[in-house]
Design a protein around this motif. Structure first.
Motif, mmCIF file in Angstrom:
data_model
loop_
_atom_site.group_PDB
_atom_site.id
_atom_site.type_symbol
_atom_site.label_atom_id
_atom_site.label_comp_id
_atom_site.label_asym_id
_atom_site.label_seq_id
_atom_site.Cartn_x
_atom_site.Cartn_y
_atom_site.Cartn_z
ATOM 1 N N ARG A 26 0.693 -1.111 0.317
ATOM 2 C CA ARG A 26 -0.286 0.006 0.095
ATOM 3 C C ARG A 26 1.099 1.515 -0.037
ATOM 4 O O ARG A 26 1.833 1.497 0.968
ATOM 5 C CB ARG A 26 -1.116 -0.066 1.308
ATOM 6 C CG ARG A 26 -1.821 0.948 1.388
ATOM 7 C CD ARG A 26 -2.528 0.728 2.353
ATOM 8 N NE ARG A 26 -3.709 2.499 2.595
ATOM 9 C CZ ARG A 26 -4.705 2.393 2.841
ATOM 10 N NH1 ARG A 26 -5.336 1.365 2.372
ATOM 11 N NH2 ARG A 26 -5.224 3.795 2.817
ATOM 12 N N VAL A 27 0.419 2.289 -1.000
ATOM 13 C CA VAL A 27 1.546 3.564 -1.062
ATOM 14 C C VAL A 27 0.744 4.294 -0.445
ATOM 15 O O VAL A 27 -0.969 4.461 -0.824
ATOM 16 C CB VAL A 27 1.779 3.550 -2.327
ATOM 17 C CG1 VAL A 27 2.273 5.404 -2.154
ATOM 18 C CG2 VAL A 27 2.533 2.704 -3.164
ATOM 19 N N GLU A 28 0.723 5.543 1.015
ATOM 20 C CA GLU A 28 -0.108 6.193 1.214
ATOM 21 C C GLU A 28 1.409 7.566 1.921
ATOM 22 O O GLU A 28 2.044 7.330 2.022
ATOM 23 C CB GLU A 28 -0.371 5.057 2.849
ATOM 24 C CG GLU A 28 0.320 4.686 3.809
ATOM 25 C CD GLU A 28 -0.037 3.375 4.280
ATOM 26 O OE1 GLU A 28 -1.204 3.566 4.700
ATOM 27 O OE2 GLU A 28 0.587 3.166 5.376
ATOM 28 N N VAL A 29 0.554 8.324 2.656
ATOM 29 C CA VAL A 29 1.692 9.072 2.598
ATOM 30 C C VAL A 29 1.463 9.557 4.163
ATOM 31 O O VAL A 29 0.504 8.984 5.565
ATOM 32 C CB VAL A 29 1.471 10.657 2.942
ATOM 33 C CG1 VAL A 29 1.366 11.728 3.872
ATOM 34 C CG2 VAL A 29 0.963 11.011 1.467
ATOM 35 N N GLU A 30 2.192 9.171 5.470
ATOM 36 C CA GLU A 30 2.849 8.864 7.097
ATOM 37 C C GLU A 30 2.937 11.018 7.415
ATOM 38 O O GLU A 30 3.959 10.820 7.143
ATOM 39 C CB GLU A 30 4.083 8.162 6.753
ATOM 40 C CG GLU A 30 4.148 7.849 8.722
ATOM 41 C CD GLU A 30 5.542 6.930 8.650
ATOM 42 O OE1 GLU A 30 6.313 6.841 9.236
ATOM 43 O OE2 GLU A 30 5.352 5.712 7.802
ATOM 44 N N ALA A 31 1.504 10.756 7.584
ATOM 45 C CA ALA A 31 1.387 11.667 8.799
ATOM 46 C C ALA A 31 2.806 12.177 9.286
ATOM 47 O O ALA A 31 3.023 11.278 10.326
ATOM 48 C CB ALA A 31 0.307 12.789 8.539
#
Length: 122
Positions: free
Chosen positions: A105-110
């Motif tokens: 899964r590609v996501e933005v880690e805040a």
């Protein structure tokens, strides 16, 4: 291996400003770690005109995000769908097991986030 001089050229910094598309959800991983997941919908700006190819008709991108730090998780938990928010972080590819298969899964880690404007109370 990256050369020292190449380190100046590499960056994984993301800043998103958009609307929260659904209520954030707390997720407990098999490792015992807890994170908050949420999606930000971001309108695309006007695409540059190109004579060689047609651009996408897609007008909005929905970007999956996660918050791992306890303080940020508590903050994100108070966000409501429709809130305009700003998130800063980095793009991450996370691998996990599901249905006997390895998935990614590609996501933005805040690393930080804030509400810019609250949505009207429903």
């Amino acid at each position: 291996m990256m050369e020292e001089s190449d380190a100046e050229l590499v960056a994984n910094d993301v800043r998103l400003v958009g609307r929260l598309s659904a209520a954030p959800a707390a997720v407990e991983l098999p490792s015992g770690d807890t994170l908050m997941t949420f999606r930000i919908s971001i309108e695309r700006g006007a695409a540059p005109r190109s004579t060689s190819a047609k651009g996408s008709a897609q007008r909005v991108d929905s970007v999956p995000c996660t918050a791992w730090a306890p303080r940020l998780r508590r903050s994100v938990a108070t966000w409501r769908p429709g809130d305009v928010v700003e998130v800063e972080g980095a793009v991450r590819c996370r691998f996990y097991q599901a249905g006997g298969a390895t998935r990614s899964r590609v996501e933005v880690e805040a690393s930080s986030g804030r509400i810019i404007r609250r949505s009207p109370v429903a």
